[in-house]
Design an enzyme around this catalytic site. Structure first.
Site, PDB file in Angstrom:
ATOM      1  N   ASP A 246     -11.168   2.568   3.714  1.00 13.66           N
ATOM      2  CA  ASP A 246     -11.475   1.138   3.598  1.00 13.66           C
ATOM      3  C   ASP A 246     -12.975   0.898   3.399  1.00 13.66           C
ATOM      4  O   ASP A 246     -13.380  -0.181   2.957  1.00 13.66           O
ATOM      5  CB  ASP A 246     -11.047   0.399   4.876  1.00 13.66           C
ATOM      6  CG  ASP A 246      -9.689  -0.289   4.747  1.00 13.66           C
ATOM      7  OD1 ASP A 246      -9.333  -0.681   3.617  1.00 13.66           O
ATOM      8  OD2 ASP A 246      -9.001  -0.435   5.774  1.00 13.66           O
TER       9      ASP A 246
ATOM     10  N   LYS B  69       0.831  -1.199   0.000  1.00 12.39           N
ATOM     11  CA  LYS B  69       0.000   0.000   0.000  1.00 12.39           C
ATOM     12  C   LYS B  69       0.872   1.258   0.000  1.00 12.39           C
ATOM     13  O   LYS B  69       0.606   2.208  -0.740  1.00 12.39           O
ATOM     14  CB  LYS B  69      -0.948  -0.030   1.212  1.00 12.39           C
ATOM     15  CG  LYS B  69      -2.026  -1.111   1.092  1.00 12.39           C
ATOM     16  CD  LYS B  69      -2.819  -1.364   2.370  1.00 12.39           C
ATOM     17  CE  LYS B  69      -3.766  -2.560   2.152  1.00 12.39           C
ATOM     18  NZ  LYS B  69      -4.589  -2.873   3.346  1.00 12.39           N
TER      19      LYS B  69
ATOM     20  N   GLN C  53      -4.708  -1.513   9.477  1.00  9.36           N
ATOM     21  CA  GLN C  53      -4.580  -2.844   8.885  1.00  9.36           C
ATOM     22  C   GLN C  53      -5.183  -3.902   9.815  1.00  9.36           C
ATOM     23  O   GLN C  53      -4.889  -3.927  10.999  1.00  9.36           O
ATOM     24  CB  GLN C  53      -3.102  -3.152   8.594  1.00  9.36           C
ATOM     25  CG  GLN C  53      -2.872  -4.441   7.815  1.00  9.36           C
ATOM     26  CD  GLN C  53      -3.486  -4.440   6.424  1.00  9.36           C
ATOM     27  OE1 GLN C  53      -3.543  -3.414   5.750  1.00  9.36           O
ATOM     28  NE2 GLN C  53      -3.972  -5.588   5.991  1.00  9.36           N
TER      29      GLN C  53
HETATM   30  N1  GUN Z   1      -7.108  -7.000   6.030  1.00 10.31           N
HETATM   31  C1  GUN Z   1      -7.489  -7.757   4.986  1.00 10.31           C
HETATM   32  N2  GUN Z   1      -8.022  -6.974   4.024  1.00 10.31           N
HETATM   33  C2  GUN Z   1      -7.967  -5.723   4.484  1.00 10.31           C
HETATM   34  C3  GUN Z   1      -8.348  -4.461   3.930  1.00 10.31           C
HETATM   35  O1  GUN Z   1      -8.877  -4.345   2.827  1.00 10.31           O
HETATM   36  N3  GUN Z   1      -8.117  -3.380   4.713  1.00 10.31           N
HETATM   37  C4  GUN Z   1      -7.574  -3.480   5.940  1.00 10.31           C
HETATM   38  N4  GUN Z   1      -7.405  -2.364   6.627  1.00 10.31           N
HETATM   39  N5  GUN Z   1      -7.209  -4.606   6.475  1.00 10.31           N
HETATM   40  C5  GUN Z   1      -7.401  -5.725   5.745  1.00 10.31           C
END
Ligand code: GUN
Length: 285
Positions: free
Chosen positions: A121, A54, A98
């Protein structure tokens, strides 16, 4: 006949390049560029790898980032307080925590603490409610990426039978809603679905978001179907593999996403789009 491969890496690169140009012109105008704050707790290797991906994309597009790395034993109170700081910081457009979080932290309370307009998100209940009501909101990144991949085939979603296998809040449920919005006839199957094969064989569009390697095999696929593999499973020898058994599925499907190089890069590209749109809203664009 071998299925066409849906190249998520190429599609995501195109999206990131367009964003990069837009961010460049923001910078040239002397304005503050979009900024994403990322919070990671502990050192789960998969989470670390996602966060690295990211941040690399933030850098590629010319946006700014803030990385907050917290120890595994950070208190929930401390985490909520730090989210509060990012909420108040007008230089931060998007906030991503995350997941998953350590067991002593309540994930719901953490998600609820993020300002909905910074929730890139799309996990905050306000964004989830607005998604299901058909109102403007942040759309979760993986589901949005899946739709773009389906659209990249040039096939129409309207009128198709779509089957989503998996019902998580992050993928299964929101992607079902997005497919419904595009006038697909949608079925959501899951671990308790009897005769799963009979259901998946009806699918013109099959989205596999189960989280178990190779559970979707070629005999479960309708000839010519579009197959989207959301699984990111690590094998014993450290390789990534999907929820779809690629070898058998690619002999039946019309289109199929690889793992890696399918949905994963699209999730990141959509995160960049959401961050840019958070910036647009904050900057009155
Ligand atoms: N863990 C697995 N997928 C995601 C996501 O799309 N965003 C976040 N923040 N954590 C995750």
């Amino acid at each position: 006949m071998m299925a066409n491969i849906i190249d998520g890496k190429a599609v995501s690169l195109g999206i990131k390049e367009k964003l990069k140009e837009r961010v460049e012109s923001v910078r040239e105008e002397g304005e503050r560029v979009p900024c994403l704050a990322v919070i990671i707790v502990g050192d789960n290797p998969a989470s670390r790898s996602y966060v690295r991906g990211k941040l690399k994309a933030v850098e590629f597009t010319g946006m700014e980032s803030r990385l907050l790395e917290l120890p595994e034993d950070v208190s929930e109170e401390k985490l909520l307080q730090l989210i509060g700081c990012f909420n108040e910081n007008s230089d931060v457009d998007g906030i991503l925590v995350q997941l998953p979080l350590p067991r002593h932290i309540n994930e719901d309370r953490v998600i609820d603490a993020i300002l909905p307009r910074k929730d890139v998100d799309g996990f905050h209940p306000q964004n989830v409610a607005n998604l299901w009501l058909g109102r403007k909101c942040f759309v979760p990144c993986t589901p949005q990426g899946i739709i773009k991949l389906i659209e990249s085939t040039g096939e129409n979603i309207e009128g198709k039978r779509a089957v989503v296998v998996g019902r998580s809040n992050i993928v299964g449920k929101p992607v079902a809603k997005l497919l419904l919005d595009r006038n697909a006839t949608v079925t959501v199957a899951h671990s308790r679905t009897p005769d799963l094969k009979a259901v998946t064989r009806e699918a013109d569009i099959l989205v596999a978001a189960v989280g178990r390697p190779g559970v979707i095999t070629g005999d479960m696929i309708k000839p010519g179907a579009i197959v989207i593999d959301v699984g990111i499973n690590r094998t014993d020898d450290g390789h990534l593999t999907g929820d779809v058994d690629f070898a058998s599925a690619s002999e039946v499907a019309g289109w199929i996403t690889p793992v890696p190089g399918g949905v994963g890069p699209m999730t990141i590209a959509m995160l960049m789009e959401n961050t840019y749109s958070a910036w647009c809203a904050i900057s009155d664009r």
